[in-house]
Design an enzyme around this catalytic site. Structure first.
Site, PDB file in Angstrom:
ATOM      1  N   ASP A   1      -2.903 -28.447 -84.266  1.00 46.16           N
ATOM      2  CA  ASP A   1      -1.757 -27.785 -83.971  1.00 46.16           C
ATOM      3  C   ASP A   1      -1.739 -26.783 -82.862  1.00 46.16           C
ATOM      4  O   ASP A   1      -1.582 -25.457 -82.914  1.00 46.16           O
ATOM      5  CB  ASP A   1      -0.695 -27.468 -85.231  1.00 46.16           C
ATOM      6  N   GLU A   2      -2.151 -27.184 -81.654  1.00 51.51           N
ATOM      7  CA  GLU A   2      -2.505 -26.146 -80.780  1.00 51.51           C
ATOM      8  C   GLU A   2      -2.062 -26.970 -79.327  1.00 51.51           C
ATOM      9  O   GLU A   2      -0.923 -26.847 -78.910  1.00 51.51           O
ATOM     10  CB  GLU A   2      -3.680 -25.599 -80.609  1.00 51.51           C
TER      11      GLU A   2
ATOM     12  N   GLU B   1     -15.548 -26.625 -79.404  1.00 52.03           N
ATOM     13  CA  GLU B   1     -15.097 -25.320 -79.265  1.00 52.03           C
ATOM     14  C   GLU B   1     -16.002 -24.250 -79.388  1.00 52.03           C
ATOM     15  O   GLU B   1     -16.088 -23.348 -78.668  1.00 52.03           O
ATOM     16  CB  GLU B   1     -13.903 -24.999 -80.326  1.00 52.03           C
TER      17      GLU B   1
ATOM     18  N   HIS C   1     -13.075 -29.491 -76.981  1.00 57.16           N
ATOM     19  CA  HIS C   1     -12.635 -28.302 -76.218  1.00 57.16           C
ATOM     20  C   HIS C   1     -13.407 -28.397 -75.058  1.00 57.16           C
ATOM     21  O   HIS C   1     -14.705 -28.451 -75.008  1.00 57.16           O
ATOM     22  CB  HIS C   1     -12.934 -27.311 -77.020  1.00 57.16           C
TER      23      HIS C   1
HETATM   24  C1  RAM Z   1      -7.954 -20.577 -78.869  1.00 60.72           C
HETATM   25  C2  RAM Z   1      -7.933 -21.718 -78.103  1.00 60.72           C
HETATM   26  C3  RAM Z   1      -8.482 -21.196 -76.691  1.00 60.72           C
HETATM   27  C4  RAM Z   1      -8.714 -20.162 -76.216  1.00 60.72           C
HETATM   28  C5  RAM Z   1      -7.803 -19.033 -76.912  1.00 60.72           C
HETATM   29  C6  RAM Z   1      -8.321 -17.632 -76.698  1.00 60.72           C
HETATM   30  O1  RAM Z   1      -6.907 -20.717 -79.966  1.00 60.72           O
HETATM   31  O2  RAM Z   1      -8.723 -22.783 -78.626  1.00 60.72           O
HETATM   32  O3  RAM Z   1      -9.334 -22.349 -76.280  1.00 60.72           O
HETATM   33  O4  RAM Z   1      -8.502 -19.929 -74.884  1.00 60.72           O
HETATM   34  O5  RAM Z   1      -7.962 -19.422 -78.496  1.00 60.72           O
END
Ligand code: RAM
Length: 904
Positions: A492-493, A757, A778
């Site tokens: 959910d982003e 990520e 990511h």
């Molecule tokens: C996370 C995101 C994103 C990042 C920010 C700061 O929630 O995944 O990649 O840029 O934070």
């Protein structure tokens, strides 16, 4: 005119797209690439001619002597709306021969005043709101999920039109049909913009679909980004722009006698709930096939008459007209999202009586197409999506947070049914299908969705692990270039985080032609800028993530236009953004008059997810200097000397402050992290005498770590290029090939097919990282892709070059046996290929017409290098410009070259 064997244009584009429909820009850029089979070929002049469809000549540049040109900005008679323009470009080579190519573009509405349609919707009081699927433990405080709705309008024409164009958009998502056939192939249209400021519309050529007699224009609309769930803020999880979807469309029919008709959305349309019980980007989609009404989109189908027998749920009724504000409509400038390819299921495993686990072998963004049969009426098939499996081999969904990512099919009966959701997408590799009693690999397909940016690059080398890394980087790009550049496609982003885009941009531009895609996104970046000049952290801007841009995040508003200009040689990237760039630097400056950026830092994400934290002021101030410097250079390019001087001076002052505050006399930098040195070196912040000390310490830190890296999102994009630029490509290679975390190959050892990520998203010792933030798709850490092209394969452009006018070839073989890369630049194909065999180094280089290249050839004996079998000194089109121990440097004209050197 003699067609030449020499330089010829190809790849004609209008505003970075091939034969676009719907150009609203009054002065679009007409551009072309160049090819030639002959070495040394270069264009001398070009001529562009544009004619309207009625034959009127609207522009003729005449012959323009400009050997560097690969495009011209339209400056002819005022373009008319909804008109096709044919254009030709004639390129004359230095040898006098010329070649011509033709293309076209078609204008859109060009002005809000051209529209006549109104916004329409299905009566929202008739929408039965349901709770989202429970999977995902939703906190549904502000809204539930509602059905997609169908809208239709029947119309008659006496004769088939000679031309029919559909101009259409939605507050929400739409899928339009003419007489039962889909108009175009755009998915998730109209795409995501800040709908409060801009709503994109699309144009489809539907000439072949409209016929003499009765016709129907029928459209399904759903929540999408407009009224569905977006982002992660539980207090503001959905309905960000509106509460129910709406449609606006005009079908323009042009008849043989020159007359025209318009079928526009308005009060004479009818609507009904659709069998799609709900459709949401994060939650998923539910089709109740029992409610399907075949023929709804055909003439004579349901809807033409009031039908008292139809249950209320499916009854067609007059639409509600919700307004006629057309002021925010703009033609979309980027390629749409499309279903770009399909993935066969690699395996289907039965994991329960009526439950199957499907592996597509690749993490991606999209959805499945499922073919089922033998279900009873009312049977449910539930498809859950996940990126990976847990240690017990079950679908892992904890990292999706509240995104249910669950699609549901409710069967109408045993007949074979094909189900593919229309208004959602998920990030996944695995799908768990519950419901059918059998499922084989032929019954399910992965449908890959992304913004259809033409792929423009390639890289391979002799190490299969590095090739897999390159593939994973590409899949990260595909999965996250979905209307806007998102951080991740699964949880959910899915937000347009600015830093992620900024660090990945150089890689993205080498992989694909993303000029139009980022042109569109930069409108959102500018639109999200606060009145006092602060860029945001995400664009489109979103309530709940609305703070000032953090260092490295907000700076993307400067770095992205600058890089796009350099790659695509389109000055409009700077012209359109210069004011916003200045306002951003002014904002940081105003709040930090001592030139150390410590106030108004937004949520200061620092070097996000770095194993070694870099002091915040160091990092912020480095970015401040860099943004000021690039703003100055942008001012110079667009002919604003005052801007160039002002921000140039400011950048100088910030660099001085940086050194005074953070740098020791021997080049040590406060914090003493890899990222601190990388920022200072990459952004040229240090006086020359401190550079060697800083490099020395950086190298020590990298060695001490393994060799390894301790960088996060920001530092990582600089590590290989900076090490390489300072003579340590061996260390860049060591980092590239490292397999222990933190490293790029570690995830691949654990089955990754996309970039993670976090460096430690999963480790053998600890298992999964915290589910609250652990995306497996990511692209940010995939910024190493840039160095695969520029470093390993050696495909680059010279530091001052724009649009690959001056190619730089400087391969870094390390201990690899071969590597090759190609890139379809704005000027034409640039390619390198090298192999190392039996003590010999073979390097093949392709330079587009009109460009030159500086080629660095690694050689034990620089004097013995040959080109196509002759000593370099005698080779046509090559000039030696330098000899250093271990390297011969030469300059070439355009064409193909084959160098051979001894290298042990
Ligand atoms: C996370 C995101 C994103 C990042 C920010 C700061 O929630 O995944 O990649 O840029 O934070």
């Amino acid at each position: 005119m003699a067609e030449s064997q020499s330089v010829a244009p190809y790849g004609l584009r209008c505003d970075h797209r091939v034969r676009p429909l719907g150009i609203d820009e009054p002065a679009p850029l007409l551009s072309w690439r160049l090819a030639s089979g002959r070495r040394g070929d270069a264009p001398a002049a070009y001529r562009v001619r544009v004619r309207a469809e009625d034959g009127e000549r609207v522009w003729d540049t005449g012959e323009v002597a400009d050997p560097g040109a690969v495009g011209a900005r339209y400056q002819g008679r005022r373009l008319r709306p909804r008109t096709r323009y044919r254009w030709t470009v004639t390129v004359t080579g230095a040898d006098g021969a010329s070649a011509e190519r033709e293309s076209w573009f078609e204008t859109g509405m060009m002005s809000p005043a051209e529209w006549t349609a109104s916004w329409i919707a299905h009566d929202p009081s008739d929408l039965d709101v349901v709770d989202a699927p429970e999977e995902g433990a939703l906190a549904l405080t502000d809204h539930g999920l509602q059905p997609a709705v169908r809208l239709r309008r029947a119309f008659e024409v006496t004769a088939a039109p000679v031309r029919a164009r559909l101009y259409v958009t939605a507050r929400g998502l739409y899928e339009a049909r003419v007489n039962g056939v889909r108009a175009g192939d755009a998915e998730l249209a109209p795409g995501w913009t800040d709908y409060r400021d801009r709503i994109d519309y699309q144009v489809y050529d539907v000439t072949d679909l409209v016929r003499a007699g009765g016709n129907v224009l029928a459209v399904t609309i759903a929540d999408g980004w407009w009224s569905g769930f977006v982002g992660f803020d539980p207090r503001r999880s959905g309905a960000h722009y509106g509460t129910f979807p709406q449609l606006l469309a005009e079908l323009h029919l042009v008849h043989a006698d020159g007359t025209s008709d318009i079928v526009a959305t308005g009060g004479d349309w009818r609507s009904a709930r659709s069998p799609i019980r709900y459709a949401d980007l994060l939650m998923g989609e539910c089709h109740d096939l029992r409610r399907e009404t075949p023929g709804w989109d055909l003439p004579g189908g349901p809807g033409e008459e009031e039908d008292a027998d139809v249950p209320a749920s499916g009854r067609w009724r007059p639409v509600r007209v919700t307004g006629s504000d057309r002021s925010r409509l703009t033609a979309s400038v980027a390629q749409p999202v499309r279903a770009v390819r399909e993935l066969a299921a690699r395996s289907v495993t039965r994991v329960g009586a009526e439950r199957f686990l499907v592996d597509f072998g690749q993490n991606f963004a999209g959805r499945v197409r499922l073919t089922v049969r033998g279900l009873a009426r009312g049977d449910r098939v539930v498809i859950r999506h996940g990126e990976t499996l847990d240690d017990d081999g079950a679908l892992y969904t904890a990292n999706l947070r509240t995104a249910a990512a669950t699609d549901v099919l409710i069967a109408a009966g045993p007949a074979e049914t094909v189900f593919e959701p229309r208004f959602t997408y998920h990030g996944f590799r695995y799908a768990e299908v519950t419901g059918p009693s059998t499922l084989d690999a032929g019954g399910i397909t992965g449908v890959v969705l992304h913004s259809d940016t033409p792929w423009a690059g390639g890289f391979t080398c002799s190490d299969p692990d590095v090739n897999r890394l390159y593939e994973a980087i590409g899949w990260g790009q595909r999965s996250n270039f979905v209307s806007v550049p998102t951080d991740c496609p699964q949880r959910d982003e899915r937000l347009g985080w600015l830093a992620d885009a900024q660090v990945f941009l150089p890689t993205a531009c080498l992989n694909a032609d993303v000029a139009a895609f980022f042109d569109g996104w930069l409108r959102e970046v500018r639109g999200a800028q606060s009145p006092d000049g602060a860029f945001s952290n995400v664009a489109p801007r979103l309530a709940g993530v609305a703070d000032d841009g953090a260092p490295g995040w907000g700076d993307a508003g400067v770095l992205v236009p600058w890089h796009l200009y350099r790659v695509y040689a389109d000055e409009r990237f700077l012209e359109r953004n210069l004011d916003a760039m200045c306002a951003w630097v002014d904002h940081v400056h105003r709040n930090n008059p001592d030139l150390v950026w410590s106030r108004r830092v937004g949520p200061h994400f620092a070097d996000w997810l770095a194993p070694a934290p870099t002091p915040r002021d160091v990092l912020a101030t480095a970015y401040f200097a860099h943004s000021a410097e690039l703003t100055s250079r942008a001012g110079e390019v667009v002919g604003e000397p005052e801007v160039a001087a002002r921000y140039g001076a400011l950048a100088g002052h910030i660099r001085k402050t940086f050194t005074e505050r953070f740098v020791t006399p021997d080049g040590g930098i406060e914090g003493d992290t890899q990222t601190a040195y990388l920022l200072a070196l990459a952004f040229d912040l240090l006086p020359p005498d401190l550079v060697p000390g800083a490099v020395r310490r950086l190298v020590e830190l990298v060695r001490e770590a393994g060799p390894g890296l301790t960088t996060g999102f920001l530092g990582v994009s600089l590590i290989a290029p900076v090490l390489d630029a300072h003579g340590h490509s061996d260390l860049a290679h060591a980092l590239l090939r490292r397999t222990e975390p933190p490293s790029w190959l570690h995830p691949l050892r654990h089955g990754a097919t996309t970039i993670w990520e976090r460096w430690d998203g999963y480790t053998g010792e600890r298992g999964f990282q915290a589910a609250a933030m652990n995306s497996f798709n990511h692209y940010a850490l995939g910024s190493i892709g840039e160095w695969l092209y520029r470093g390993v394969a050696g495909l680059d452009q010279a530091p001052g070059s724009v649009g690959y006018r001056e190619v730089l070839v400087r391969p870094r073989p390390g201990d690899l046996a071969s590597a090759e890369a190609s890139h379809e630049s704005v000027r034409g194909t640039v390619a390198t290929r090298w192999t190392r065999r039996d003590g010999m180094f073979h390097l093949q280089v392709t330079v587009p017409p009109g460009a030159t290249a500086t080629v660095h050839i690694p050689a034990d004996d620089p004097g013995g290098v040959t080109e196509s079998g002759v000593p370099v000194a005698e080779a046509a089109g090559v000039r030696i410009v330098g000899t250093e121990p271990g390297e011969l440097r030469c300059r070439t004209a355009s064409g193909e070259y084959r160098f051979t050197a001894e290298l042990h």
